[in-house]
Every structure is written in structure tokens, then in C-alpha cells.
Write an enzyme that holds these catalytic residues in place. Structure first.
Site, PDB file in Angstrom:
ATOM      1  CG  ASN A 485      -1.949   1.100   1.159  1.00  0.00           C
ATOM      2  OD1 ASN A 485      -1.749   2.092   0.472  1.00  0.00           O
ATOM      3  ND2 ASN A 485      -3.038   0.934   1.893  1.00  0.00           N
ATOM      4  CG  ASP A 486       2.986   2.623  -3.716  1.00  0.00           C
ATOM      5  OD1 ASP A 486       2.613   2.220  -4.821  1.00  0.00           O
ATOM      6  OD2 ASP A 486       4.140   2.539  -3.273  1.00  0.00           O
ATOM      7  CB  CYS A 487      -1.673   5.503  -0.281  1.00  0.00           C
ATOM      8  SG  CYS A 487      -1.611   5.897  -2.020  1.00  0.00           S
ATOM      9  CG  ASN A 489       2.751   7.362   2.322  1.00  0.00           C
ATOM     10  OD1 ASN A 489       1.805   8.023   1.916  1.00  0.00           O
ATOM     11  ND2 ASN A 489       3.321   6.405   1.611  1.00  0.00           N
TER      12      ASN A 489
END
Lengths: 814, 814
Positions: A485-487, A489
Site C-alpha cells: 500500500n504505497d499510500c 506512509n
């Protein structure tokens, strides 16, 4: 054929037939071979590029334009003042008949107006770097007719990013040549480029244009190009500004007569020492040779036949016949087709990916191989080598690389801590599919130690220990910049709008941990151990096992919230995805990966986690990423909280992870749930939702808006998504249960009764298996009995050593 | 008024009146104040931004689109089915009357169709961050009429680069609010942005749209937006995709009646702690306060009056009346106006500069000040401080900085070796203009030594010694990445098409040398010495002088080719710009800078160099950069050889350097040649060439294609070019000869007799001088006599200490 407002599937021809130019979004198709690629919409919009959509863009396309889908390879008819396109746009003339048939590697447009029919078939041949347009004009009237046929495309000045930004230079560089009926685009060839493109037709020209302002007119557009409206090209010569290529053919047709023209748009690379045939005149020899291979209708049609035969063969490697034609359509045609496209494109160029951003992703491309290894295993082998070559000796990897250079993208760098373990998945799946165990000993040096003859196995080991060496306070894997999940953070805390959520980072003290990587480590860590054993590296296996076991313990001890798995620990070591959170109480990723890893099958946690998914995350249009949606931005969590609720990672249905739940449900033996989740997002099953979905009804989209969205069930980012490979993997290996293993093909279905009895043909290495699966009236999970060529077999594996020819397998389910 | 095909100058109103929407290119104007800026074309196309065209783009614009000039603030009339725009586009309805009046900081559009007239006046007030549109609809018929008035603009999602590339994210982020008649654009406000924009009107709405697909329609465009054609907005609420703002007003007009509406499009920054007025609802207080300042026609008109008064005052500081109205028009209005625009924009945003590339250039912005220091000296002072703050203590400087952050652009870096000495020009010119000698002692630390209290004088000294410390084999200045001619890349040798010619570089061993920097060093080195003396730093002056003298010697010994100055030595120490070269035998830059520096006035070299310029480089449309054009790419020379012959640096007329020759000719006393070169490229003098030129007839362009081009005399890259400041400087300080010096205003004209007697009003510091210059029947160079307030004065300087009030100066020329 199930008709919708916008079109229907034609399974016999492996086509989707679009019946209106006015689809909710442009519905595109991909054309391509090993180097030359094209995106083509249902109105012939789109663009072409050579290998790299950023650095070698051949034709110009304007994203997010008004109207949508602006620019393409447009053909125009001027029939005594009535002007129209066989693709139905951009001229606004309403046609008497329109259809677009998106097929496997080609698109066909049939337009008819006032007794003139034009059939435009556009494809990229298997072997040449060119796009062929076979255009047939037919006079269906009883009288002789004269019409004018125009072609039109706009050249991109190669570097797509620069082409859209650096006008103070670019408006002065454009150069072309014309010879015979071929227009050559040679911008920057005079300097550092040893390549040019061309657009030709196999007929003498009545006129041509190479300068956009002359062809289109200063304030006209492609819906009314001046030369076409006037019925005459101006024979313009482009110097700077915007070079185009437009041919004019004056076509005389007797009553009932057809004429076919072949237009070829190609790309040529020239040896630097043979760039010029005369001072300032480009060497056209290679272009002419290419053009000659398609200079008759017969040659073009033969090349198209070769292409369709190729696809027929490719798709014959795995075919299924069930009681539900939608399942067959998905698995036999469109999912496999999308798998090849995602394999080729990664996330670079689609209607949503502008081709100037992302290169080939380490995470993405490793996963893409799992939907493709059965089709062209040799291509997967090459891709894995490219990917492994960007890995560092500590197991970390460049997150992306540019396809043209195959160099890691330093702007983005590494430290996405899920990346390494995806290589294990890709390699294991490839070796199981191909039986190419020797690949594990193939030499691919790490990026930082080019002199060391490291093997693919060494890469897997490095991946494994990259996780082991990067554990956090709870002995769970550190998340780094982000996991899948790149998002999410967790180590960034960005408050500046122009900085990247992922690449702006604090540093080495980041302690956030990921349960998704934990599950991934257990799943593919076990796979690594299996590979070590396969190679006889018993010591490695023995060393590795305690790390996997410890991870299982850590997950159970620190990763279980009570009814589901936590998602992560943040930088303050506070849980995310916990009932104690106000928002983001439950996430899909850790439920999927921890259960797929087999964690909690022994103590009910897996079942409980999946029940919680159903209760909290599942909705009509798919399974949402998390709930409840984040209502406010939280710098501790990053980009996930930047999206409005219901979109993207903020509680959208992020389709990529839905098949993880399908796999897990199948492992758990809940056939109905596995099928239900699968069918909620699989295009062939939701054709009736097309108007709401908006994206192409024949391919998966990355995201469908969730329950919190203003418009629920609206899809975005079609085509280039790991959803394709993962759904194919889930459906074939876990619902149908046809699962390659190192020593053969395992048969372990989890099949809902509604699918009926099933017949499958599966090419596996050099064998062909005809598999009949009969419902057993029970759970549908696993097999009660299996015969091979009429002989009962113990267990559920077809041993490849014994059965490597063509065989009949009959299976009865539990 | 001299009418052309496309328009005419209206000097009384300081306007250019465009009389057709269909100009050869969009003809733009700039609106703006200290923070809010807009580009607006003659059909109301263009866009707006706050301070930084890349990071704070407010409205969306599509460069190089088809048709050209796509997107803007469009107003539409639907008059019972007849749809049109007062700006003449994008609707294709032909108007009964159209005019666009581009004025100083505003643009006015008057459109008339079927007895309805609409006057749209668009401007940015002096003090507020908003764009005001005063729209008056008049019923010129004898009967009552009902029409619908629509507004329309499309929001950019702030970061213009990302907005055109990252669709997989951006299509999910758009958010708006509506309250009353104001549409608020709040995309990303929920996360890291503390700013939003809005578009309001001072009337109740009949309808609105905020979602583009609803307003425009899926396959329509701005020439036929669906809601406008239908006569009704849909009251759409944007969630993702493309947010727009469109108002619908239903306007009832009695016979002869006019109604005026005020639309305000603004930008608001909010304190982070006061972002929300309710959960999810943005704090609209500051927007409402702003809207209230323009909520009546009277308030809007008053703000416009304030703006025009401001410009009248600004332009009154230097006015000229000659026998040639074209000279007066150029110097009194348009050149000064362009100077302010270049000062504000550097090279960031124009029709040719996409606003996402270059920031503020060190070289560019220093030079831009020389056309602007007499207008707003305090702004120049601030700009010089910003520039100096990006300089390093060794004298080198970041080549660019971003206006929003004022940080040097690390991607581009430094090592453009002409950069440092431009600071000397800017500072000297500012101090001469303002008399602000104390500025030389103002503290501005170097970028790399923030703790050291360095003065502006220290910066000049560092600039001087940066050249001294970077000399090559011939004791001439090393060129570094490039000098003023960015495209003469002597240390790069690029063969890869995607690498930068300037920033890809070999390293420290680069030995290429520049005669342009040599001349520049002598010219501004002498200026540095003068400043040292002015401050009483005699030792510095004494130390510096030998370096300047040595440079003069080096130029004479190694820089003279026989009939002109060499241009450079390449990396092999071979001469460039020599009769021994096959191509590129003579270049303009070194002829300009060596002669402006006074080199060769003693021995005839200066005259001979300028004669060679006339013989080899001058042509009908201006003075070409070099001859003969390069026919092939030469990696040793770089980008200059990448352009097709006749374009840009490869033998185009690069207008920026033409005034250097004007200055040099004036120094030499050749008034006819000085004027001739000046008038060949000065817009007011070449209105008759507009159709060939294509760019705006009221401003300079960066480049005009030269003798080798396919189409000669075609201009490109209008507006943002050092040409503006330099021509103003050349014309006022060297042709008119009104030249600020440290102690007063020097009067040293070089005036061709054709200009007749001349009257000038010049505000200089706190003085106002009314200067009458009478032809003397001689050379026109220098003065025979001067009186101040009727009293004869020795010499040619008006001593500011003595004459700091309002004075009458009468001058008779030689």
C-alpha cells in the site's frame, strides 16, 4: 451475446464489440509486439511508442483533454462534402452504422454513411516495429462514387515529457521528408537520434500535409480539419511547430466496388554510420524494406492472420468450459489478454497512466508474471532477470526501472520493504510452471556487486534476509517507505503539498511495522525454504525456518486485534487497523496476506479474520480496502488519508487485493464466498454495471469507488493493475484449483456448485492435460478422487515425470 | 492609427486593439500584481496562477493543443439558441462585431451578435489575489430580450506538472463546495494545502456546474459545452475527475438596457489553525471579504481605475516625443510594459514557456532589471537580494531558483560562467538609477556561508574573482557549462538524445573559453572597479585593474580573428567563430560584448568587428546570431548545432543580442546603423510584417528565423525574453542617450536625423527633467551644448546633487 447499452462480447471472435463511439470513457485496446506498442480507443484515438512511452513516444496524445480522447490515427472520408470517420469520431457526423471490434492485438472499425462503408483494421504485426492500418472503402450504392480518403496523425517529438513542456525549443526543431507516398518524421535525427518514424500508404497520393497548421487550420481541430473540410491537402512542408502526417487519396468506386489501402506507420533504427543517403537526406532503406512487407492488402491480411493464429495458440494453453459463460469468457480470453498487457506495460501507459511517470515497477512486475508465466514462460524468465539485476546485495531493490535503459530509477530509489519478497513469488511461480529448476542457479549479479556471480537463488535468499534484517520493535517487518500500500506512509509526516509522500522520509530510525509484509514473509518465506530444499540447500532451509516460525509467533502475539489482524504499527508504535482506532479499524491487506500465509488456520483466527472482512469490508461492488474511511488528513499515515473517503486507498475497492481474499477463502474451503468475491469485480460478471463503472467492460480496473464515495461503484484506472494477474491466479489456481507445483500439477479446486461440471485443457510444460471436474455434491473443496487416463491416482498431484504427454484427467470433488 | 489585418495600436488608451479572434497565434496579455498572475489571450484563453506557475497553477490550460489556445475564462451567451462568446471563441459563431483591447494590466473584449453586446473587462486588481471580470450585457434592440449568460473555467489541481501527468491519483482527488453564488475549489485542501480558490458572481444563480463532464458533456468541447447549448446547467457536484466552475445567469433586458455583473476568481490562503468553519467545510471568511471588495459594478470599475492610474503614473517616469510615433509608442508604452512582465515572470510562463520548466534565472533576472529599475527601483532591489542569496562565496551561482521557495534549483545547478558578472550589471544599474549607494553595503549572505554577513559589494567582488579564478589556456574565461549562449555547449559531447546539453558535463578539466565572457568581464569588471572607487575601496580597485587590463590584452592577442572577434575556444583549444571554421565563422555575442566593453576602439578593431557584423550577420529581419549556419550536428559544439539552420541559436535572429550591437554602434557614433538595427526587430516598427512574424505585434520575441530558414522572418517565443530590457536599455541609454550614472544623468545621444527633435520627460530619483534634444545637423552623436533651466552647463552630465527638483534641459546635438 449479452448486449449492453454500449456493446457486447463476441467470444467466438475473441472480441468486444463497441456499438457506439460515445462510451462513458474512451475504451481502449493495446497493440504491440516486442518493441512497438500502441494504445487505441474505440474511436481510433490513442498513441504509439517504441519500447518506452516516455522516451520514445511516436505519436502525440493529449491526456485529460476536452473532449476526452483527443488525438489518434484518424481516417476521414469526404464524400462530396459529407465528412466522417469510420471510428465515429472526432468528426461529429452521425453514422448510419458504427462498430468497433477490439480483438486480441488488433482493433477493427466499421463505419457506414450514405452507402459508403469503411472498414479500418489496425494492428501491430508480430515481428515488425510498425502499425498497419488496412482500410477498405466500399461503395454500397448502385451508382459510381468518388470519395476522398484522408489519413491523419500527429508526431510526438520523441520525449513525451519534453514534448509537452519545452515549447521554446520544440517549436523550432520539427523536420520531415516526403518520398513517394511515405512521410518521414525525422525531428532530431540530424543530431543525437539514430531513429525516425514514417507513415506510408500503398497508393499514389492526391495530396499530403506534414504541417499541422496547414492541415488542421489555425483555429480548427480534428473534428473539422481544414484540409479535409476543403477536400484538399495543401502539400505543406513542416519546419518546426507541429509536424503531422496526412495523406489524401481520391478514390473512385464503381457500384458495389471495394478498394483496400494499406497504411503503415513505422519506427526505424539506423546504424549511426549509415544515417544518411545524401547530405541531409535520411537513409530510407530500412523503412522501404519494412513498407514492402505490407504493401498489398494480401500481405497485410496475412500478417493479421499470423497475429490471430498466434493469439489462438497462446490462449489455447489454458481453456475452461463451465456452466457459466462469463467465467469462461474471463479466463479464456480477457483476463489472459490483460495479463499480457500488464506484463508488457507494467504501469506505464494507459488512459490513466500518462506514460511519462512510472517505469517498470519491481513490486508490480514481479506480481504481473503470475498471470503470464503459463503463456510465455521464456518472457517471464527474461523479465525476472531484469528485475533481479536491479536488486542490491542486501536484498533491497530499486522500486522502478526504465524499460529503455533497464537502469534503476534513482529519483524513486528503494526502501519499499515489501519489494524483495515479491521476487520469491515470481521465481517460484515461474519455476513451478516451467520446471526450469536450473534457473535458480542462473547468474544475475546484484546491482551493487556486478563482479560477484550471484545466482537467482542468492537473490531469493537476499530477499528473505532483507526482511529478517529489518524487523521492528514487535519483531514484525519494518515497513520502510511503504509496503504494497504505497499510500500508507508511516515514516514521512509530510505537510508540504509538493513533496512526495513516499520519497520524502525521515531516515534510519523509522520503526513503523507492517503486518502485510509479515504475512508476505511467512507465505513466501516458506516458499524460499521449499526452494532451498529443492536445491538440496538443507542448511539454508534449517537456518531459515526459525525466522518464519518467529514471524508467525510475532503475528499471533502482536498482530491480532481480537477479530482480525492489525494492519501495521505506526512510527509511535501505535496499532493501525485496530478496533481501538476511530477510523481505519480494519484493513484488507493483512487479512489477505496473513491468511494466505496459513496463519491462524490452526486456531480459528484465519476464519475469524475472513468473517470480519465480510462483515466490515465487503460491499456490493467488491471488498473495500479499509473501514471506516479516514475523514481527515493524518500526517502520521500519509497519502491514504489524503483521498476523499471512498476513493483509492481511503476505503475504495482496491481490486488488486480482492483476489487475496478469494485465495484465502478457497484455502479455507468456502467456495461460495470465494466465487462471490471473485465475481463482484470480474468484468465479465458485471457487464450490467457498465454505465456506473464507466471503464472498459472487458478488463479489470485498479479501483472501484467504495461505500463512502459520492458515486459508489465507479471504476478508475483500468487495464494496468496487478488485479489482472492476481484474479487470474486466484481463479485458476484456487477456485479451479489447477495449481502448478515443482513436481507437477496439483488439482485442488474450491468450486461453487453454480459453476457446474467443468472441463479444462491445460498445457503444462510439454504436457497437455484434459481435465474434467465433476461436482461431488459436497463442499466443492478438494477432490474425492482422480483418474489419469482412466487409472485411479492417489493424492491430488499429476506427477509431471510420469505424465508428460497428452492425458485425460477426471476429477470428482468433495 | 495604423491598421493591420489583425488590429491596430490605440496609443491614447495605451491599448493594442485586436480586430479578429483569428490571429496567427494567440496574442496574449499579462495581468498581475505581487502574487496573482494571469495570461489572457485575445479570445480570453489562458490561465491564472499564484506566484509560481508550476506549483500554484489555479486554472488549467493545455499547451500546444488543437485548436491552439484551449482553455480560459470563457463567457457564453445563449440568446435563444444562438450561442457565442464575447471573446469570439471558442464557440465558432461569427460575431457582428468583435474587438479585444489589450491594455496595461487588463484586457477588454467587446462582442456583439443580434443586437446583444457583451463587454468583458478582465483585470487583476493592484492589491488583491484575484481576477475580476466586469461583464456588461446590453440589449441594443428595440424589444425586450432574455438571454442566458454562462461563465466557465476549469480548475488546475495546483501542481501544473502533476496535473498533466498523474491521473491515476488526480482523477480521484477533486473536491468543491458551493455557497451562494460562489464555487469553491478545495482539492487537496483536506490534506496539505492551506489555500483554495473560488469563482463567484454578484448575482443569484439560475444554475451552476462544478463537474466538467456534466458541463461540457462527454464528447463535446468548449466550442459547444453541453450545458450552454442546452441552455441549462445541471447543478453538478464534482467528486474527482475534473472540477470546473460554471455559473448560469438568466438575464432579462428591456430595450436598450444594460446590466453589469462582476465575476471574481480568487485565491485564498488560510491560517492552518483556522482551516475549517465546520467539519469538512472550508473557512470561507477570507474569500467572502475579498468578494465583498468587488461585489458591485462601481467597486470593480473603481479598482480598474486605480489600476490604470497606477500604470499612467508608472509610464510617466520616462516619456519621449519624437518625429516617429513608432519610437514613442515603443518606449512610452509597450517596451516598458514588457519590461515589467519579464521582470515578474522571468522565463516561466508564456504561450511558449509552459510554466513547469524554468524558474527565475540568475542570468535572465539580473538582465531583466535593466529595463525596469527606473519604474519600480524598490522591486529591483528586492529581486537583486533574492538573486544574490543564491550565489556561492566563490562567486558562482545557482542558474535558477523557484519563485515560491526562492531556493536554488539543484537539478540545474551552477557553472554557467557568465552568470556572476550579470549581477554587477544589475547592481550598478540599480544604484545609478536609484542613488541608493548604501545598498552596496546591504547584508546578503552567500548561499553556502549563511553565517557570514557578506555585503552586496562582497557579491560583486566574488563575481569578479570568479572569472579571474577560472581562466583557460589563453587566459580567457572558461565557459563552464555555457555562457549567455546556453546552446554553445563546449564541454559536454552528448550523443544520447535524452540527456541535457548543459547539465551533462565532463568535469573539471574543461578548457573551453568564451570571448563573450571576456568582453563581459572587461565591461562589468570596469564597473566593479568604479563601484570600489565609489565606496572608497581603492585597494580593491587597484588590485582589480590589472585583471581587466590583462583580459583586454588576452582578447587582443588570442581573441581577434583578423576582421572580427573570435567567439570561443573549444575543448580542443580550437577557435570557434573564425574565418578558418567552415561554419560558424562569425558570431554576434563576442562582437557585441567586446565592443561594448570598449575593446578595439583604440585600434580600429571595434569598428571592423561591427562592419563585419553588418556584412555577414545583418539581414532584413534583424542580425543573425552566427553565419554560416551549422549544417550538421557537432558534439563538440552541442545544442547550437542541433537546430535546423536558421532557427534559434543556429543562425536565427536571436533578438536579445541585437541591442548589444545597437549599443556598440551608438558608442561608435554611427547613429544610422544603431537606429536601423533597433527598428528591424522592434515591434512598433514592423507592424507590416505581422502576418510573417505571427507573434504579438506589440512585444518583442526571443527569436526570428534567419536567412537559412524555410520561412524567414517568422518570430517565436514572444514576451519572455531579455530582448525587452536590453532594447529599452539600448534605445533610452544609447540612442536617446539618457544614461543614469552614479552622480547624475548623463546625456549622450546617438540620434539619427530621421527622428527629428526630441522631447523627453525623465523622472530620475526625486527629480523630474524635461529634456529637449535638438538635432545639430552633424553626426547626431554626443552633445554640442546643454542648458539647464536656461543656463549653460559644461559636460554632458546633469549633476543630481545640484539639480534634484524639476528642471528644463535643452540639448543641441553634434
Amino acid at each position: 451475446m449479452t448486449a449492453s447499452t454500449f456493446g457486447y462480447f463476441d467470444d467466438a471472435n475473441k472480441e468486444y464489440v463497441v456499438t457506439t463511439p460515445f462510451t462513458p470513457l474512451p475504451w481502449i485496446n493495446y497493440l504491440g509486439n516486442d518493441g512497438f506498442f500502441g494504445l487505441i480507443s474505440n474511436t481510433s484515438g490513442g498513441y504509439s511508442f517504441y519500447r518506452d512511452a516516455k522516451f520514445r513516444r511516436i505519436t502525440r496524445y493529449r491526456y485529460n483533454n476536452v473532449p476526452m480522447d483527443s488525438g489518434g490515427r484518424y481516417f476521414y472520408i469526404n464524400d462530396n462534402g459529407t465528412v466522417w470517420n469510420p471510428g465515429g469520431r472526432p468528426v461529429r457526423t452521425e453514422l448510419d452504422h458504427y462498430e468497433c471490434r477490439h480483438g486480441m492485438g488488433y482493433s477493427k472499425f466499421i463505419g457506414r454513411k450514405n452507402d459508403i462503408e469503411v472498414e479500418q483494421t489496425t494492428f501491430i504485426p508480430l515481428k515488425d516495429w510498425c502499425e498497419v492500418h488496412r482500410v477498405t472503402v466500399t461503395n454500397q450504392s448502385a451508382a459510381k462514387k468518388s470519395v476522398k480518403l484522408f489519413s491523419s496523425l500527429e508526431w510526438c517529438l520523441w520525449n513525451a515529457e519534453d514534448d509537452g513542456a519545452n515549447f521554446q525549443r520544440n517549436f523550432s526543431t520539427g523536420e520531415v521528408e516526403l518520398e513517394g507516398s511515405a512521410i518521414y518524421h525525422k525531428t532530431e535525427y540530424r543530431e543525437r537520434r539514430n531513429h525516425y518514424s514514417f507513415f506510408s500508404v500503398n497508393a499514389p497520393l492526391a495530396g499530403y500535409d506534414t504541417d499541422r497548421q496547414h492541415f488542421v487550420g489555425v483555429y480548427n481541430d480534428y473534428s473539422c480539419p481544414k484540409a479535409v473540410m476543403d477536400g484538399a491537402c495543401t502539400n505543406s512542408e513542416a519546419h518546426g511547430w507541429s509536424p503531422v502526417a496526412a495523406h489524401q487519396l481520391d478514390v473512385e468506386l464503381a457500384a458495389g466496388e471495394s478498394k483496400t489501402f494499406v497504411f503503415v506507420m513505422g519506427y526505424v533504427e539506423v546504424e549511426p554510420e549509415n544515417k544518411w543517403q545524401a547530405p541531409g537526406v535520411i537513409n530510407k532503406q530500412p523503412a522501404k524494406a519494412l513498407i514492402a512487407r505490407y504493401d498489398t492488402a494480401e500481405k497485410a491480411s496475412a500478417a493479421l492472420k499470423t497475429l490471430t493464429d498466434y493469439w489462438d495458440e497462446l490462449l489455447s494453453r489454458f481453456t475452461v468450459k463451465s456452466d457459466d459463460e462469463r467465467l469462461d469468457r474471463a479466463l479464456n480470453i480477457w483476463n489472459q489478454y490483460q495479463n499480457m498487457v500488464t506484463f508488457n506495460m507494467s504501469r506505464s501507459a494507459s488512459y490513466f497512466e500518462s506514460g511519462i511517470g512510472r517505469g517498470m515497477g519491481f513490486r508490480d512486475s514481479n506480481q504481473d508474471t503470475i498471470g503470464f508465466a503459463h503463456m510465455i514462460p521464456s518472457a517471464v524468465r527474461e523479465r525476472i532477470i531484469d528485475l533481479a539485476a536491479t536488486q542490491q546485495s542486501d536484498g533491497s531493490a530499486y522500486h522502478q526501472y526504465q524499460p529503455l535503459t533497464k537502469k534503476g530509477n534513482a529519483d524513486i530509489g528503494g526502501n519499499f520493504n515489501d519489494d524483495p519478497m515479491w521476487l520469491v513469488l515470481a521465481v517460484a511461480n515461474y519455476v513451478k510452471e516451467s520446471g526450469d529448476v536450473s534457473f535458480l542457479k542462473h547468474i544475475v549479479p546484484f546491482e551493487d556487486t556486478p563482479e560477484v556471480p550471484s545466482t537467482i537463488y542468492d537473490h531469493l535468499k537476499a530477499s528473505f534476509y532483507h526482511v529478517v534484517n529489518n524487523l521492528g520493535p514487535h519483531k514484525l517487518p519494518l515497513i520502510g517507505r511503504a509496503d504494497w500500500n504505497d499510500c500508507l506512509n508511516l515514516n514521512c509526516f509530510s505537510t508540504e503539498p509538493n513533496e512526495s509522500y513516499q520519497t520524502t522520509q525521515r531516515g534510519d530510525s523509522d520503526v513503523a511495522e507492517s503486518l502485510m509484509i509479515a504475512g508476505q514473509f511467512v507465505l513466501y518465506g516458506n516458499e524460499f525454504i521449499a526452494i532451498a530444499k529443492l536445491l538440496g540447500f538443507e542448511a539454508d532451509a534449517v537456518d531459515a525456518q526459525p525466522h518464519v516460525d518467529a514471524m508467525v509467533s510475532a503475528v499471533k502475539e502482536h498482530g491480532w486485534d481480537g477479530e482480525w489482524f492489525l494492519r501495521a504499527y505506526d512510527s509511535q508504535s501505535q496499532p493501525i487497523g485496530s478496533s481501538n482506532n476511530n477510523e481505519g479499524k480494519i484493513f484488507i491487506e493483512s487479512q489477505g496476506f496473513c491468511t494466505m500465509a496459513g496463519i491462524g488456520f490452526d486456531d480459528g483466527k484465519a476464519k475469524q479474520a475472513l468473517d470480519s472482512v465480510e462483515k466490515h469490508l465487503a460491499c456490493e461492488y467488491g471488498v473495500m480496502l479499509q473501514q471506516p474511511a479516514f475523514s481527515e488528513y493524518n500526517p502520521l499515515y500519509g497519502e491514504i488519508t489524503s483521498y476523499p473517503p471512498g476513493y483509492k486507498e481511503n476505503a475504495g475497492i482496491f481490486c488488486h487485493n480482492n483476489p487475496w481474499i478469494v485465495v484465502a477463502e478457497a484455502m479455507l474451503g468456502r467456495a461460495d464466498k470465494a466465487l462471490s468475491y471473485y465475481t463482484r469485480i470480474t468484468p465479465a460478471f458485471i457487464e450490467h454495471l457498465t454505465e456506473r463503472h464507466k471503464t472498459e467492460p472487458y478488463v479489470y480496473s485498479q479501483m472501484i469507488s467504495g461505500r463512502d464515495a459520492y458515486i459508489q461503484g465507479e471504476a478508475k484506472n483500468s487495464w494496468l493493475t496487478g488485479t489482472a494477474a492476481w484474479n487470474y491466479y486466484a481463479a485458476t489456481q484456487y477456485i479451479l484449483g489447477i495449481r502448478p507445483d515443482y513436481n507437477g500439477l496439483q488439482i485442488d479446486p474450491c468450486l461453487d456448485a453454480s459453476l457446474g461440471d467443468i472441463n479444462i485443457t491445460r498445457q503444462f510444460r510439454d504436457a497437455v492435460y484434459h481435465i474434467e471436474i465433476k461436482q461431488g455434491g459436497g463442499t466443492g473443496k478438494g477432490i474425492a478422487s482422480m483418474t489419469i487416463d482412466g487409472v485411479d491416482v492417489d493424492g491430488d498431484v499429476i506427477d509431471y515425470q510420469k505424465f508428460n504427454g497428452e492425458h485425460e484427467i477426471k476429477v470428482v470433488l468433495n
